[in-house]
Design a protein around this motif. Structure first.
Motif, PDB file in Angstrom:
ATOM      1  N   ILE A   1       0.946  -1.233  -0.063  1.00 57.01           N
ATOM      2  CA  ILE A   1      -0.028   0.033  -0.225  1.00 57.01           C
ATOM      3  C   ILE A   1       0.847   1.232  -0.179  1.00 57.01           C
ATOM      4  O   ILE A   1       0.509   2.266  -0.902  1.00 57.01           O
ATOM      5  CB  ILE A   1      -0.884   0.149   1.329  1.00 57.01           C
ATOM      6  CG1 ILE A   1      -1.798  -1.348   1.076  1.00 57.01           C
ATOM      7  CG2 ILE A   1      -1.637   1.371   1.334  1.00 57.01           C
ATOM      8  CD1 ILE A   1      -2.464  -1.681   2.370  1.00 57.01           C
ATOM      9  N   GLY A   2       1.843   1.334   0.857  1.00 56.32           N
ATOM     10  CA  GLY A   2       2.685   2.397   0.959  1.00 56.32           C
ATOM     11  C   GLY A   2       3.334   2.870  -0.284  1.00 56.32           C
ATOM     12  O   GLY A   2       3.629   4.002  -0.416  1.00 56.32           O
TER      13      GLY A   2
ATOM     14  N   GLN B   1      -1.308   9.668  -4.620  1.00 57.12           N
ATOM     15  CA  GLN B   1      -2.906   9.440  -4.371  1.00 57.12           C
ATOM     16  C   GLN B   1      -3.291   8.541  -3.372  1.00 57.12           C
ATOM     17  O   GLN B   1      -2.577   7.665  -2.951  1.00 57.12           O
ATOM     18  CB  GLN B   1      -3.513   8.999  -5.837  1.00 57.12           C
ATOM     19  CG  GLN B   1      -3.350  10.051  -6.895  1.00 57.12           C
ATOM     20  CD  GLN B   1      -4.167   9.422  -8.056  1.00 57.12           C
ATOM     21  OE1 GLN B   1      -5.482   8.924  -8.017  1.00 57.12           O
ATOM     22  NE2 GLN B   1      -3.572   9.725  -9.149  1.00 57.12           N
ATOM     23  N   GLU B   2      -4.552   8.889  -2.922  1.00 58.28           N
ATOM     24  CA  GLU B   2      -5.127   7.829  -1.828  1.00 58.28           C
ATOM     25  C   GLU B   2      -6.234   7.070  -2.503  1.00 58.28           C
ATOM     26  O   GLU B   2      -6.863   7.643  -3.233  1.00 58.28           O
ATOM     27  CB  GLU B   2      -5.585   8.830  -0.308  1.00 58.28           C
ATOM     28  CG  GLU B   2      -4.574   9.568  -0.098  1.00 58.28           C
ATOM     29  CD  GLU B   2      -3.640   8.969   0.741  1.00 58.28           C
ATOM     30  OE1 GLU B   2      -3.956   7.776   1.065  1.00 58.28           O
ATOM     31  OE2 GLU B   2      -2.629   9.451   0.952  1.00 58.28           O
TER      32      GLU B   2
ATOM     33  N   TYR C   1      -6.380  -0.539  -8.605  1.00 64.45           N
ATOM     34  CA  TYR C   1      -5.092  -1.029  -7.697  1.00 64.45           C
ATOM     35  C   TYR C   1      -5.465  -2.611  -7.473  1.00 64.45           C
ATOM     36  O   TYR C   1      -6.952  -2.855  -6.969  1.00 64.45           O
ATOM     37  CB  TYR C   1      -5.167  -0.229  -6.573  1.00 64.45           C
ATOM     38  CG  TYR C   1      -4.228  -0.712  -5.758  1.00 64.45           C
ATOM     39  CD1 TYR C   1      -2.792  -0.583  -5.435  1.00 64.45           C
ATOM     40  CD2 TYR C   1      -4.857  -1.438  -4.488  1.00 64.45           C
ATOM     41  CE1 TYR C   1      -2.105  -0.776  -4.628  1.00 64.45           C
ATOM     42  CE2 TYR C   1      -3.945  -1.988  -3.472  1.00 64.45           C
ATOM     43  CZ  TYR C   1      -2.531  -1.822  -3.561  1.00 64.45           C
ATOM     44  OH  TYR C   1      -1.775  -2.011  -2.469  1.00 64.45           O
TER      45      TYR C   1
ATOM     46  N   PHE D   1      -8.526   4.151  -6.870  1.00 70.03           N
ATOM     47  CA  PHE D   1      -7.954   5.503  -6.861  1.00 70.03           C
ATOM     48  C   PHE D   1      -8.502   6.291  -7.796  1.00 70.03           C
ATOM     49  O   PHE D   1      -9.364   6.034  -8.720  1.00 70.03           O
ATOM     50  CB  PHE D   1      -6.478   5.414  -6.940  1.00 70.03           C
ATOM     51  CG  PHE D   1      -5.715   4.750  -5.927  1.00 70.03           C
ATOM     52  CD1 PHE D   1      -4.867   5.752  -5.036  1.00 70.03           C
ATOM     53  CD2 PHE D   1      -5.682   3.332  -5.525  1.00 70.03           C
ATOM     54  CE1 PHE D   1      -4.055   4.805  -3.976  1.00 70.03           C
ATOM     55  CE2 PHE D   1      -4.995   2.621  -4.591  1.00 70.03           C
ATOM     56  CZ  PHE D   1      -4.038   3.558  -3.983  1.00 70.03           C
TER      57      PHE D   1
ATOM     58  N   VAL E   1      -5.529   2.629   5.297  1.00 68.33           N
ATOM     59  CA  VAL E   1      -5.989   1.789   4.241  1.00 68.33           C
ATOM     60  C   VAL E   1      -5.883   0.386   4.697  1.00 68.33           C
ATOM     61  O   VAL E   1      -6.983  -0.496   4.559  1.00 68.33           O
ATOM     62  CB  VAL E   1      -4.932   1.960   3.185  1.00 68.33           C
ATOM     63  CG1 VAL E   1      -5.497   0.933   1.971  1.00 68.33           C
ATOM     64  CG2 VAL E   1      -5.162   3.330   2.558  1.00 68.33           C
TER      65      VAL E   1
ATOM     66  N   ARG F   1       1.015   4.503  -2.661  1.00 65.00           N
ATOM     67  CA  ARG F   1       0.740   5.849  -2.225  1.00 65.00           C
ATOM     68  C   ARG F   1       2.035   6.809  -2.461  1.00 65.00           C
ATOM     69  O   ARG F   1       1.569   8.151  -2.785  1.00 65.00           O
ATOM     70  CB  ARG F   1       0.147   5.864  -0.687  1.00 65.00           C
ATOM     71  CG  ARG F   1      -0.871   5.247  -0.427  1.00 65.00           C
ATOM     72  CD  ARG F   1      -1.301   5.106   1.096  1.00 65.00           C
ATOM     73  NE  ARG F   1      -1.494   6.718   1.577  1.00 65.00           N
ATOM     74  CZ  ARG F   1      -0.609   7.068   2.448  1.00 65.00           C
ATOM     75  NH1 ARG F   1       0.613   6.391   3.146  1.00 65.00           N
ATOM     76  NH2 ARG F   1      -0.792   8.163   2.865  1.00 65.00           N
TER      77      ARG F   1
ATOM     78  N   THR G   1       2.545   7.633  -6.256  1.00 68.33           N
ATOM     79  CA  THR G   1       1.448   8.317  -7.257  1.00 68.33           C
ATOM     80  C   THR G   1       1.056   9.335  -6.364  1.00 68.33           C
ATOM     81  O   THR G   1       0.475  10.416  -7.013  1.00 68.33           O
ATOM     82  CB  THR G   1       0.301   7.223  -7.264  1.00 68.33           C
ATOM     83  OG1 THR G   1      -0.362   6.971  -5.867  1.00 68.33           O
ATOM     84  CG2 THR G   1       0.715   5.894  -8.127  1.00 68.33           C
TER      85      THR G   1
ATOM     86  N   GLY H   1      -1.561   7.331   7.062  1.00 64.84           N
ATOM     87  CA  GLY H   1      -2.337   6.993   5.747  1.00 64.84           C
ATOM     88  C   GLY H   1      -2.525   5.550   5.406  1.00 64.84           C
ATOM     89  O   GLY H   1      -3.352   5.032   4.731  1.00 64.84           O
ATOM     90  N   THR H   2      -1.275   5.031   5.245  1.00 66.35           N
ATOM     91  CA  THR H   2      -1.059   3.488   5.076  1.00 66.35           C
ATOM     92  C   THR H   2      -1.920   2.492   5.825  1.00 66.35           C
ATOM     93  O   THR H   2      -2.710   1.892   5.625  1.00 66.35           O
ATOM     94  CB  THR H   2       0.419   2.910   5.020  1.00 66.35           C
ATOM     95  OG1 THR H   2       1.056   3.900   3.813  1.00 66.35           O
ATOM     96  CG2 THR H   2       0.482   1.616   4.762  1.00 66.35           C
TER      97      THR H   2
ATOM     98  N   ASN I   1       2.235  10.167   6.823  1.00 66.26           N
ATOM     99  CA  ASN I   1       2.329   9.335   5.767  1.00 66.26           C
ATOM    100  C   ASN I   1       2.075   7.790   6.248  1.00 66.26           C
ATOM    101  O   ASN I   1       1.243   6.888   5.610  1.00 66.26           O
ATOM    102  CB  ASN I   1       3.689   9.295   5.059  1.00 66.26           C
ATOM    103  CG  ASN I   1       4.170  10.461   4.340  1.00 66.26           C
ATOM    104  OD1 ASN I   1       5.133  11.048   4.523  1.00 66.26           O
ATOM    105  ND2 ASN I   1       3.197  10.838   3.501  1.00 66.26           N
TER     106      ASN I   1
END
Length: 323
Positions: A184-185, A193-194, A224, A219, A313, A188, A191, A309-310, A306
């Motif tokens: 995942i990381g 993007q989330e 993905y 996304f 997800v 992210r 790109t 965020g991962t 950061n």
């Protein structure tokens, strides 16, 4: 020359012995000063490559030492937040193994403590320090393969040892925490993007931990798909498929051990070029970047935000599982 950042390693983990303690010892601007472990047998191989290493038999005693500026934490996953907070409270910079927390919301306390103390606190997400990922990010941003349509990620290894912490629910084991962070990381990061939504998730459990997970997401501009597993033959690859070409990262995560760092760029006309990074040691680069940020105020490529965020997800993948 500026004074080195003096590191203490919290725990005699095998990963620290094989990779990160050695990287700290070799990195420019860093000094491997101390190890905290209750086992002198575990301390001996560290002292073998770092003579003069100070050994503490108590974690708190090392955190209280004035001889330590920063702490690297390779403890089991469920202990990461607790000891990161203790290290920050003791006035130490923190580099903690991934996943830095078991839930995204737990990272909020670390962000608050980082902001309160003004210290550097970071997850040891080493791949963002490798230049192959900087190149991928650069190529995508430049539109080298045109509009990005699809990303596919695979990361697997086989670990059937039920005594290993990765196979124990009480220590925060599981494939998603251990290697899902990479699947995942990395995307992210590359790109910028989330994901808008997790569109499917299928998780297989053994012994109370997730051992294989397959999941898809949407996304803003691309689809993905990923799978991670602790019960499959070792394999790793990330593929970015665009309108005008394909970027394939052949050894995206364990560069130098699984295979050579190599990025293949295949254009729509079939012409392929390959960029290689044969001499990069990503763990050493990670430590040196940490030193530059902690000591000199340089930007650090992977913030706690950061990492949060991962983890958000990952949380969403578990929530979406229909098993």
């Amino acid at each position: 020359m500026s004074n080195p950042i003096r590191f203490g390693v919290l725990g005699g983990a095998q990963f620290a012995l094989n990779h990160m303690a050695r990287a700290i010892h070799e990195a420019e601007g860093a000094e491997f000063t101390a190890l905290a472990t209750s086992s002198m047998a575990k301390a001996a191989p560290f002292q073998a490559f770092c003579p003069g290493l100070k050994v503490f038999t108590d974690y708190d005693a090392m955190l209280a030492s004035d001889e330590i500026d920063a702490v690297y934490i390779p403890l089991p996953n469920h202990m990461h937040v607790e000891w990161s907070l203790k290290a920050l409270a003791a006035g130490k910079h923190v580099l903690c193994e991934k996943p830095i927390a078991m839930k995204a919301a737990e990272i909020d306390a670390l962000i608050a403590k980082r902001d309160e103390t003004g210290l550097l606190a970071a997850e040891a997400f080493m791949i963002v320090h490798h230049p192959q990922w900087a190149r991928v990010k650069e190529m995508l941003a430049a539109g080298e393969i045109g509009d990005l349509i699809r990303v596919d990620v695979a990361f697997s290894f086989d670990n059937p040892d039920l005594d290993n912490i990765r196979n124990k629910p009480g220590t925060g084991g599981g494939a998603m925490g251990d290697i899902g962070v990479y699947a995942i990381g990395s995307v992210r990061f590359a790109t910028g993007q989330e994901p808008e939504a997790i569109t499917s998730a299928n998780i297989t459990y053994e012994n109370g931990v997730d051992v294989t997970s397959a999941f898809t997401a949407r996304f803003a501009g691309f689809d993905y798909s990923a799978y991670v597993s602790m019960r499959m033959s070792p394999f790793q690859e990330v593929r970015f498929h665009g309108r005008r070409g394909v970027i394939t990262v052949k050894t995206p995560f364990n560069a130098g051990t699984y295979g050579s760092a190599e990025v293949q760029i295949r254009a729509a006309n079939g012409v392929t070029r390959i960029e290689t990074f044969p001499t990069v040691r990503q763990y050493v680069v990670q430590v040196e970047n940490f030193v530059h940020s902690a000591r000199d105020g340089a930007d650090y490529p992977w913030s706690l935000e950061n990492a949060r965020g991962t983890q958000a997800v990952i949380d969403a993948v578990f929530d979406a599982d229909q098993g």
